[in-house]
Motif scaffolding. Structure first.
Motif, mmCIF file in Angstrom:
data_model
loop_
_atom_site.group_PDB
_atom_site.id
_atom_site.type_symbol
_atom_site.label_atom_id
_atom_site.label_comp_id
_atom_site.label_asym_id
_atom_site.label_seq_id
_atom_site.Cartn_x
_atom_site.Cartn_y
_atom_site.Cartn_z
ATOM 1 N N ARG A 1 0.456 10.212 5.630
ATOM 2 C CA ARG A 1 0.170 11.629 5.864
ATOM 3 C C ARG A 1 1.429 12.468 5.649
ATOM 4 N N GLY A 2 2.570 11.925 6.111
ATOM 5 C CA GLY A 2 3.834 12.647 5.949
ATOM 6 C C GLY A 2 4.184 12.860 4.481
ATOM 7 N N ASP A 3 3.882 11.851 3.660
ATOM 8 C CA ASP A 3 4.180 11.948 2.228
ATOM 9 C C ASP A 3 3.219 12.872 1.506
ATOM 10 N N SER A 4 1.988 12.943 1.989
ATOM 11 C CA SER A 4 0.954 13.628 1.223
ATOM 12 C C SER A 4 -0.025 14.368 2.133
ATOM 13 N N PRO A 5 0.243 15.646 2.373
ATOM 14 C CA PRO A 5 -0.615 16.420 3.277
ATOM 15 C C PRO A 5 -2.051 16.564 2.777
ATOM 16 N N ASP A 6 -2.263 16.462 1.438
ATOM 17 C CA ASP A 6 -3.603 16.669 0.881
ATOM 18 C C ASP A 6 -4.441 15.398 0.813
ATOM 19 N N LEU A 7 -3.820 14.283 1.148
ATOM 20 C CA LEU A 7 -4.512 12.995 1.064
ATOM 21 C C LEU A 7 -5.742 12.967 1.966
ATOM 22 N N LEU A 8 -6.828 12.368 1.455
ATOM 23 C CA LEU A 8 -7.978 12.077 2.321
ATOM 24 C C LEU A 8 -7.773 10.674 2.875
ATOM 25 N N LEU A 9 -7.516 10.606 4.166
ATOM 26 C CA LEU A 9 -7.136 9.342 4.796
ATOM 27 C C LEU A 9 -8.231 8.898 5.761
ATOM 28 N N ILE A 10 -8.838 7.766 5.445
ATOM 29 C CA ILE A 10 -9.913 7.234 6.293
ATOM 30 C C ILE A 10 -9.480 5.882 6.844
ATOM 31 N N ILE A 11 -9.533 5.767 8.143
ATOM 32 C CA ILE A 11 -9.125 4.542 8.819
ATOM 33 C C ILE A 11 -10.307 3.595 8.935
ATOM 34 N N GLY B 1 0.820 -1.209 0.000
ATOM 35 C CA GLY B 1 0.000 0.000 0.000
ATOM 36 C C GLY B 1 0.853 1.257 0.000
ATOM 37 N N LEU B 2 1.873 1.241 0.838
ATOM 38 C CA LEU B 2 2.762 2.409 0.927
ATOM 39 C C LEU B 2 3.475 2.653 -0.400
ATOM 40 N N LEU B 3 3.944 1.560 -0.999
ATOM 41 C CA LEU B 3 4.633 1.647 -2.286
ATOM 42 C C LEU B 3 3.710 2.233 -3.362
ATOM 43 N N HIS B 4 2.483 1.721 -3.386
ATOM 44 C CA HIS B 4 1.521 2.214 -4.378
ATOM 45 C C HIS B 4 1.223 3.693 -4.155
ATOM 46 N N ALA B 5 1.044 4.074 -2.899
ATOM 47 C CA ALA B 5 0.709 5.474 -2.587
ATOM 48 C C ALA B 5 1.835 6.398 -3.046
ATOM 49 N N GLN B 6 3.086 5.951 -2.841
ATOM 50 C CA GLN B 6 4.221 6.796 -3.221
ATOM 51 C C GLN B 6 4.352 6.919 -4.738
#
Ligand code: CA
Length: 253
Positions: free
Chosen positions: A75-85, A44-49
């Motif tokens: 979040r550190g990589d992408s401040p604009d990301l919409l992150l839902i847990i 997931g992290l790899l894909h997000a990057q």
């Protein structure tokens, strides 16, 4: 929202449970969100990057990485990301830790796809879009709604609307005269308690109509614009109709 629209938000699901992951991917895809599903935290992290998705749905209980650590990294990589847990842990402390790690929202399993989609729409609507400048003013006959400035004018006369009245009118006007269901309006205007009573919709609608009528009385001169009328569609919802202008010529000189 369609596949062809480059502004359609892309979604990454990070979820190791095959049933939940599959259900989410199919549901999101069929709702028009291009969606990728990764079954481990590192994938997931790899894909997000690489792909910079607009939205990440993140399961906290992953086999390889700690979900909270992963939330922080995303979040550190992408401040604009919409992150839902997505979490099976409903304990308040887990939720707080997740939000502190940079999540925008959380859903406790099991949750319905309908609820997830409503939350997504609510969050995405509040986000600045690159085309905001072009789309921020809705013109519908004599009605002009400036979404960015939150101003509403009928034939140049400003109507002072309460916040929810403005949101309601904007939701109707953005459909340009198409019928809008009560459910859609509840989702868009009262997203945080869409599961609650819809009485608040009736009350706000009555207030909005009252203000539109008032402006009509104030501007009722020959040639002046007739404000848009909100038509009730029994058992369904509402439609905004723009009757245009009175048939008289505006007096000159
Ligand atoms: Ca899991």
């Amino acid at each position: 929202m369609s596949w062809a629209d480059p502004l359609t938000p892309t979604v990454l699901i990070v979820e190791d449970d095959p049933a939940i992951g599959h259900h989410l991917q199919v549901g999101l895809q069929s709702s028009g969100y291009p969606t990728t599903w990764c079954r481990t935290g590192s994938a997931g992290l790899l894909h997000a990057q690489k792909a910079h998705p607009d939205v990440v749905l993140l399961d906290l209980g992953l086999p390889d990485l700690d979900g909270v650590d992963l939330a922080r990294a995303l979040r550190g990589d992408s401040p604009d990301l919409l992150l839902i847990i997505l979490t099976a842990r409903s304990a308040e402390i887990d939720v707080i830790v997740g939000l502190d790690a940079g999540a925008d929202d959380y859903l406790v399993k099991p949750f319905s796809l309908t609820v997830l989609l409503a939350r997504l729409r609510a969050h995405l609507r509040r986000r600045p879009r690159p085309v905001e400048d072009e789309q921020s003013v809705i013109e519908l006959g004599a009605l002009s709604i400036d979404l960015a400035a939150r101003r509403c004018l009928v034939d140049g006369a400003e109507i002072a609307l309460r916040p929810k009245e403005f949101d309601l009118l904007a939701a109707l006007a953005s459909r340009r005269g198409a019928a809008v269901s009560r459910e859609t309006l509840m989702d868009e205007v009262w997203d945080e308690n869409w599961y609650g009573s819809t009485k608040t919709l009736d009350v706000t609608m009555a207030g909005l109509r009252r203000r539109l009528t008032t402006i009509q009385q104030q501007t009722a001169t020959p040639g002046s614009a007739v404000p848009p009328a909100i038509v009730t569609l029994r058992g369904y919802g509402y439609r905004l109709e723009n009757p245009g202008r009175t048939t008289y010529e505006r007096p000159r000189g």
